[in-house]
Design an enzyme around this catalytic site. Structure first.
Site, mmCIF file in Angstrom:
data_model
loop_
_atom_site.group_PDB
_atom_site.id
_atom_site.type_symbol
_atom_site.label_atom_id
_atom_site.label_comp_id
_atom_site.label_asym_id
_atom_site.label_seq_id
_atom_site.Cartn_x
_atom_site.Cartn_y
_atom_site.Cartn_z
ATOM 1 N N HIS A 1 55.463 34.229 8.188
ATOM 2 C CA HIS A 1 55.516 33.747 6.272
ATOM 3 C C HIS A 1 56.920 33.200 6.292
ATOM 4 C CE1 HIS A 1 56.288 37.915 5.863
ATOM 5 N NE2 HIS A 1 56.960 37.554 4.659
ATOM 6 N N PHE A 2 57.118 32.402 6.050
ATOM 7 C CA PHE A 2 58.535 31.579 5.308
ATOM 8 C C PHE A 2 58.705 31.639 4.212
ATOM 9 C CE2 PHE A 2 60.638 30.064 8.900
ATOM 10 C CZ PHE A 2 59.801 30.201 9.906
ATOM 11 N N HIS A 3 59.831 32.631 3.649
ATOM 12 C CA HIS A 3 60.041 32.295 1.710
ATOM 13 C C HIS A 3 60.685 30.890 1.561
ATOM 14 C CE1 HIS A 3 58.566 36.390 1.102
ATOM 15 N NE2 HIS A 3 59.079 36.207 2.098
HETATM 16 P P1 AMP Z 1 58.053 40.249 3.388
HETATM 17 O O1 AMP Z 1 58.894 41.529 3.045
HETATM 18 O O2 AMP Z 1 58.512 39.004 4.127
HETATM 19 O O3 AMP Z 1 56.853 40.412 4.470
HETATM 20 O O4 AMP Z 1 57.423 39.227 2.198
HETATM 21 C C1 AMP Z 1 55.815 39.568 2.144
HETATM 22 C C2 AMP Z 1 55.842 38.428 0.823
HETATM 23 O O5 AMP Z 1 54.726 38.431 0.296
HETATM 24 C C3 AMP Z 1 55.828 39.307 -0.666
HETATM 25 O O6 AMP Z 1 57.034 38.273 -1.499
HETATM 26 C C4 AMP Z 1 54.615 39.044 -1.141
HETATM 27 O O7 AMP Z 1 55.367 39.101 -3.144
HETATM 28 C C5 AMP Z 1 53.608 38.481 -0.554
HETATM 29 N N1 AMP Z 1 52.286 38.173 -1.459
HETATM 30 C C6 AMP Z 1 51.983 40.012 -0.693
HETATM 31 N N2 AMP Z 1 50.421 39.429 -0.911
HETATM 32 C C7 AMP Z 1 50.400 38.488 -1.099
HETATM 33 C C8 AMP Z 1 49.133 38.021 -1.627
HETATM 34 N N3 AMP Z 1 48.043 38.560 -1.510
HETATM 35 N N4 AMP Z 1 48.783 36.203 -2.378
HETATM 36 C C9 AMP Z 1 50.508 35.809 -2.456
HETATM 37 N N5 AMP Z 1 52.063 36.271 -1.617
HETATM 38 C C10 AMP Z 1 51.373 37.855 -1.359
#
Ligand code: AMP
Ligand code: ZN
Length: 137
Positions: free
Chosen positions: A99-101
């Protein structure tokens, strides 16, 4: 992958606020935003890390990034934005689905991401650079 939270979002098995999608990609709102408007862009197919993806699929996913970032910036009145992508728990990856933030940023918003820049010793950069080059297959 059956126990992957983002695969479940893709399949509609758990709720999300969807922003845009096509056959191969999905963008949705992050439920734990660093800043309001924080969005995630993912491939629909499960890959843990970007190194697991064929380059063409990374490239195709990235074609959607400007459109999404532009919309996030315009909707939030942001002055700029960050794009982050974590690979592995050591790098801060919590959800093991690529995933890309996209995080909107405003002047003076006070968010500080650590960037502990170091310095190489004499010849170290070239030595490691050569090691990396030799692995570029
Ligand atoms: P990472 O640390 O890059 O793996 O980030 C995972 C991201 O996914 C975090 O910013 C979480 O807030 C987001 N996240 C986790 N579960 C969900 C969900 N059900 N819907 C939307 N975002 C989510
Ligand atoms: Zn997945």
């Amino acid at each position: 992958m059956s126990d992957c939270i983002f695969c479940k979002i893709v399949a509609g098995e758990i709720p999300s606020y969807r922003l845009m999608e096509d056959e191969d990609m999905l963008a949705f709102m992050d439920i734990g935003p660093i800043r309001p408007g924080h969005a995630l862009l993912i491939p629909k197919k499960h890959y843990e890390r970007t190194v697991d993806m064929p380059g063409e699929e990374v490239a195709r996913l990235m074609t959607h990034l400007p459109r999404l970032a532009r919309a996030v910036v315009e909707a939030t009145g942001a002055d700029g934005y960050n794009v982050f992508q974590m690979n592995g728990a050591c790098a801060g990856q919590v959800v093991p689905h690529v995933h890309f933030h996209i995080i909107p940023r405003h002047n003076g918003d006070g968010i500080k991401f650590g960037w502990p820049a170091a310095r190489y010793g004499e010849g170290e950069m070239e030595k490691l650079g050569e090691k990396i080059r030799s692995r570029l297959l």
